[in-house]
Design an enzyme around this catalytic site. Structure first.
Site, PDB file in Angstrom:
ATOM      1  N   ASN A 209     -11.348 -80.132 -23.104  1.00 36.23           N
ATOM      2  CA  ASN A 209     -10.272 -80.424 -22.160  1.00 36.23           C
ATOM      3  C   ASN A 209     -10.362 -79.486 -20.959  1.00 36.23           C
ATOM      4  O   ASN A 209     -11.262 -78.650 -20.881  1.00 36.23           O
ATOM      5  CB  ASN A 209      -8.912 -80.333 -22.855  1.00 36.23           C
ATOM      6  CG  ASN A 209      -8.685 -78.946 -23.415  1.00 36.23           C
ATOM      7  OD1 ASN A 209      -8.631 -77.969 -22.695  1.00 36.23           O
ATOM      8  ND2 ASN A 209      -8.588 -78.861 -24.754  1.00 36.23           N
ATOM      9  N   PHE A 326       2.987 -73.246 -26.933  1.00 33.02           N
ATOM     10  CA  PHE A 326       3.068 -73.929 -25.647  1.00 33.02           C
ATOM     11  C   PHE A 326       3.150 -75.422 -25.946  1.00 33.02           C
ATOM     12  O   PHE A 326       2.702 -75.873 -27.006  1.00 33.02           O
ATOM     13  CB  PHE A 326       1.812 -73.664 -24.808  1.00 33.02           C
ATOM     14  CG  PHE A 326       1.879 -72.407 -23.987  1.00 33.02           C
ATOM     15  CD1 PHE A 326       1.840 -71.161 -24.597  1.00 33.02           C
ATOM     16  CD2 PHE A 326       1.966 -72.469 -22.600  1.00 33.02           C
ATOM     17  CE1 PHE A 326       1.887 -69.996 -23.843  1.00 33.02           C
ATOM     18  CE2 PHE A 326       2.017 -71.317 -21.827  1.00 33.02           C
ATOM     19  CZ  PHE A 326       1.980 -70.082 -22.445  1.00 33.02           C
ATOM     20  N   LYS A 344       7.118 -76.932 -35.561  1.00 33.48           N
ATOM     21  CA  LYS A 344       6.253 -75.782 -35.825  1.00 33.48           C
ATOM     22  C   LYS A 344       7.069 -74.519 -36.113  1.00 33.48           C
ATOM     23  O   LYS A 344       6.498 -73.426 -36.209  1.00 33.48           O
ATOM     24  CB  LYS A 344       5.281 -75.569 -34.661  1.00 33.48           C
ATOM     25  CG  LYS A 344       4.435 -76.834 -34.397  1.00 33.48           C
ATOM     26  CD  LYS A 344       3.339 -76.660 -33.388  1.00 33.48           C
ATOM     27  CE  LYS A 344       2.714 -78.026 -33.066  1.00 33.48           C
ATOM     28  NZ  LYS A 344       1.354 -77.983 -32.598  1.00 33.48           N
TER      29      LYS A 344
END
Ligand code: PMT
Length: 408
Positions: A209, A326, A344
């Site tokens: 990416n 993030f 999470k």
């Protein structure tokens, strides 16, 4: 970042003084007020006019040449940080023995007495640096609470190789910022992940990416200058290792998982800024796949999921550790980020709007919202990634403080 902060810059007679001109420029660019003090020997290398022009302040010179007899007191008291760059063997020796025979050493001795932050950037020949006298002086100065930056190793102006090169202006600037803003992360161990992962299809092709690593590297750099012991686990990037941190390089999500899990038990804070690939090619072909074999892209690009590292780690015993993730989002940023925060079990999520060209991947600025575990949102304006890192770490400090307080 150093707006209106008075910085005293002592200059001694070393060839590395040319780098101090750049340091002065960088300090000014950050908004600092720079006051230079030059020894006689430093003026054999450059004229005070250079530093006068760069600092836009009068340069203080040795006694007998100053306008005011109390310059050493007035200037010393003004400074938030007293930095000496370059700091020669001679300067170190004088300071360590309490010799105050010129304006600079007088001011330094005065600053030492009032425990003002002093930062020295030693610069000298490698053998001089290794001499027992210099080493002993450095030990003594450190014991007195004086901060040192460098020296680095490498080719020296005299042609020799070894330790003795003055640290680069950017590194000295970073340390100055750390001293100005305080070492509020001292003693903390922080693990930061950064950059992309690269999932190989064959020896030539990868799935990856656009992450440049800039956001994670800034976090690591700023955390280190605020006193933390930082390990940065980084995917492939073009960035140089920030000074004073332990850099571990990885390629794939699997390698990142292994390293993060290995290091996590020894950390107080984990910040996952890495852009981990969510998928990888199901099969790795050990030989380059020929075009003819690639006729069916379906076969070629059969994918499987990578492990969700942060989710896995969030299930480990927390024991006061701070977990920050993030969320890179191109739409519905806040609801998506909140869902990840919950899934999470994080202390904070940095919701990163990557739809704007000046925010997110590759660029040096970022626009984020900080969402805490109770879903309170702090929206930050578009900022340089360094400042985003400062804001995130301010929150880390706050969270760590709450952990220390005994439960009512
Ligand atoms: O590197 P730059 O060019 O500076 O760009 C910065 C950035 C955009 C990469 C960075 O600011 C950022 O947003 N990083 C997180 C990117 C991301 O993977 O987001 P996500 O929403 O897919 O993942 C959520 C969180 O889970 C992240 O903390 C991620 O590190 C983590 N994750 C994701 C997938 C996975 N398999 N395992 C994970 O641990």
């Amino acid at each position: 970042m150093l707006k209106d902060t008075p910085i005293l810059l002592g200059l001694t007679g070393g060839i590395a003084i040319y780098k101090s001109a750049e340091l002065t420029r960088l300090l000014r660019r950050e908004g600092a007020e720079v006051y230079c003090v030059m020894t006689r020997n430093s003026r054999r290398f450059v004229q005070p006019l250079l530093f006068e022009a760069l600092s836009q302040n009068r340069v203080a010179l040795d006694e007998g040449e100053v306008a005011h007899p109390f310059d050493h007191i007035r200037l010393s008291e003004k400074a938030r940080v007293f930095v000496v760059a370059p700091a020669t063997a001679n300067l170190l020796g004088k300071l360590a023995s309490g010799v105050a025979d010129n304006l600079l050493t007088t001011m330094l001795t005065y600053a030492l007495g009032r425990r003002a932050p002093i930062l020295l950037a030693p610069a000298m020949n490698a053998n001089m640096y290794k001499s027992p006298a210099v080493q002993e002086n450095l030990r003594r100065l450190k014991k007195w609470g004086i901060h040192l930056v460098g020296p680095a190793s490498g080719e020296l102006a005299c042609g020799d190789e070894g330790p003795g090169r003055m640290s680069e202006p950017e590194e000295i600037l970073d340390r100055i910022k750390g001293l100005v803003h305080g070492l509020d992360l001292a003693g903390r161990k922080i693990l930061v992940t950064a950059g992309p992962t690269r999932e190989p299809l064959d020896p030539i092709r990868v799935l990856s990416n656009r992450s440049s690593g800039k956001m994670g590297y800034e976090l690591a750099r700023v955390a280190a200058r605020r006193g933390a012991r930082v390990t940065l686990v980084s995917g492939p990037t073009q960035l140089a290792a920030p000074p004073g941190i332990n850099l571990v390089r990885i390629e794939t999500a699997e390698e990142l998982k292994k390293k993060t899990e290995e290091l996590y038990p020894q950390t107080n804070v984990l910040i996952m800024a890495a852009a981990v690939a969510d998928f990888r090619p199901r099969r790795f072909h050990s030989q380059k796949q020929k075009k003819t074999e690639m006729k069916s892209a379906d076969n070629l690009l059969e994918l499987s999921s990578t492990p969700d590292i942060l989710k896995e780690i969030s299930k480990y015993p927390r024991r006061g550790r701070v977990l920050i993730g993030f969320a890179a989002e191109s739409e519905n940023t806040i609801p998506n980020a909140k869902a990840k925060l919950q899934a999470k079990n994080l202390d904070l999520i940095v919701a990163n709007d990557v739809s704007r060209p000046e925010s997110g991947f590759e660029v040096s600025t970022n626009q984020v919202c900080l969402i805490s575990a109770d879903e309170k949102i702090e929206e930050l304006p578009l900022l340089p990634k360094e400042e985003v890192a400062e804001k995130i770490l301010d929150r880390v400090v706050k969270i760590l403080e709450t952990r220390r307080r005994p439960k009512p």
